[in-house]
Design a protein around this motif. Structure first.
Motif, PDB file in Angstrom:
ATOM      1  N   VAL A  74      -7.183  -1.082  -1.226  1.00  0.00           N
ATOM      2  CA  VAL A  74      -6.350   0.040  -0.786  1.00  0.00           C
ATOM      3  C   VAL A  74      -5.297   0.381  -1.840  1.00  0.00           C
ATOM      4  O   VAL A  74      -5.121   1.552  -2.208  1.00  0.00           O
ATOM      5  CB  VAL A  74      -5.665  -0.284   0.559  1.00  0.00           C
ATOM      6  CG1 VAL A  74      -4.633   0.786   0.909  1.00  0.00           C
ATOM      7  CG2 VAL A  74      -6.710  -0.382   1.666  1.00  0.00           C
ATOM      8  N   ALA A  75      -4.590  -0.639  -2.326  1.00  0.00           N
ATOM      9  CA  ALA A  75      -3.527  -0.391  -3.306  1.00  0.00           C
ATOM     10  C   ALA A  75      -4.078   0.256  -4.576  1.00  0.00           C
ATOM     11  O   ALA A  75      -3.502   1.218  -5.107  1.00  0.00           O
ATOM     12  CB  ALA A  75      -2.807  -1.692  -3.640  1.00  0.00           C
ATOM     13  N   SER A 107       0.839  -1.206   0.000  1.00  0.00           N
ATOM     14  CA  SER A 107       0.000   0.000   0.000  1.00  0.00           C
ATOM     15  C   SER A 107       0.869   1.249   0.000  1.00  0.00           C
ATOM     16  O   SER A 107       0.563   2.231  -0.689  1.00  0.00           O
ATOM     17  CB  SER A 107      -0.955  -0.009   1.200  1.00  0.00           C
ATOM     18  OG  SER A 107      -0.250   0.110   2.430  1.00  0.00           O
ATOM     19  N   THR A 112     -10.484   4.665  -0.424  1.00  0.00           N
ATOM     20  CA  THR A 112      -9.516   4.023   0.469  1.00  0.00           C
ATOM     21  C   THR A 112     -10.138   3.766   1.838  1.00  0.00           C
ATOM     22  O   THR A 112      -9.998   2.683   2.413  1.00  0.00           O
ATOM     23  CB  THR A 112      -8.258   4.889   0.615  1.00  0.00           C
ATOM     24  OG1 THR A 112      -7.732   5.198  -0.673  1.00  0.00           O
ATOM     25  CG2 THR A 112      -7.195   4.155   1.414  1.00  0.00           C
TER      26      THR A 112
END
Length: 263
Positions: free
Chosen positions: A252-253, A30, A208
């Motif tokens: 998230v990434a 991340s 996110t």
């Protein structure tokens, strides 16, 4: 008088905490995604994080020995620590801001070893500190790659910590002495407030921040089928936790990446 074994066993020691590997790799990924680059410094940071994580295990085992010094634990603890410290020092000269992350990691290691000494390593407080330390991989990867820290990088650290620490409360439901739902409910409520605050302060984008909803969904499913969860094979629990964790990491990434990566 300490009892010392004369010859160390050179067989490599690796942490048996398999779930923490997912936390380490996911948090680092991340931070790298946020940096939007992978450089030589990023690779070195990854090795430093991995070696630092491995160093904790032999030192923990040594502390458990109390009055007996074990050359194998000392050998591997020292080897991993020196490797991590050497890389960390080089990275520090490239990005002095990393000092704050190093201080946090060292403090967490002291807390962990102190908890081991007093046989409180599996306490909720100690495990929260451990997850927070491993999740420092997110700002570590970002700072090592870019040379700076940002509100979003620290937001990712808190988000990862809130998400991955949620597994503490689900796993403890499987133990008779800690199978009450209330601590888990309170934790997830507080964590949700923290994540919401990060979004409102601009530390996280909406996409996110919404990744944390997977933690709420997972705990809700477990709470709804508590009897099944408490009696399920450990392999089933591992698959459940890993599947949700991988989903969280992917969201998230992808959410911190731009539409097009810079050339």
């Amino acid at each position: 008088m300490s009892k010392v074994i004369s010859q160390p066993n050179k067989q490599p020691m690796f942490s048996p905490e398999h779930g923490v590997y997912v936390v380490l790799f996911g948090s680092f990924l991340s931070g790298t995604a946020l940096a939007q680059h992978w450089t030589v410094a990023t690779t070195l940071a990854f090795f430093a994080a991995f070696l630092g994580f491995q160093a904790e295990y032999p030192w923990e085992m040594q502390v458990k020995q109390r009055k007996s010094l074990k050359p194998r634990f000392l050998f591997w603890g020292s080897l991993y620590s020196l490797g991590a410290a050497g890389i960390a020092l080089w990275l520090y000269f490239q990005a002095p801001v990393l000092l704050w992350i190093y201080l946090g990691a060292i403090a967490a290691l002291i807390v962990d070893l102190t908890g081991t000494w007093f046989k409180a390593r599996k306490s909720i407080a100690n495990e929260l500190v451990t997850f927070a330390a491993v999740c420092l991989c997110a700002p570590f990867a970002y700072a090592a790659t870019t040379g700076t820290l940002s509100l979003t990088a620290m937001g990712l650290w808190l988000l990862n910590t809130c998400y991955f620490s949620s597994s503490i409360f689900s796993v403890k439901l499987r133990k008779p002495k800690t199978n009450a739902l209330l601590p888990g409910i309170l934790y997830h409520a507080i964590a949700a407030v923290i994540v919401t605050g990060l979004y409102l302060l601009g530390g996280l984008s909406l996409a996110t921040a919404l990744a944390f909803s997977l933690a709420l969904l997972k705990f809700g499913l477990i709470a709804g089928r508590k009897e099944w969860y408490c009696n399920a094979p450990i392999q089933t629990v591992a698959i459940l936790e890993t599947s949700f964790a991988l989903g969280f990491i992917a969201i998230v990434a992808l959410s911190v990446l731009p539409a097009h990566l810079p050339v």
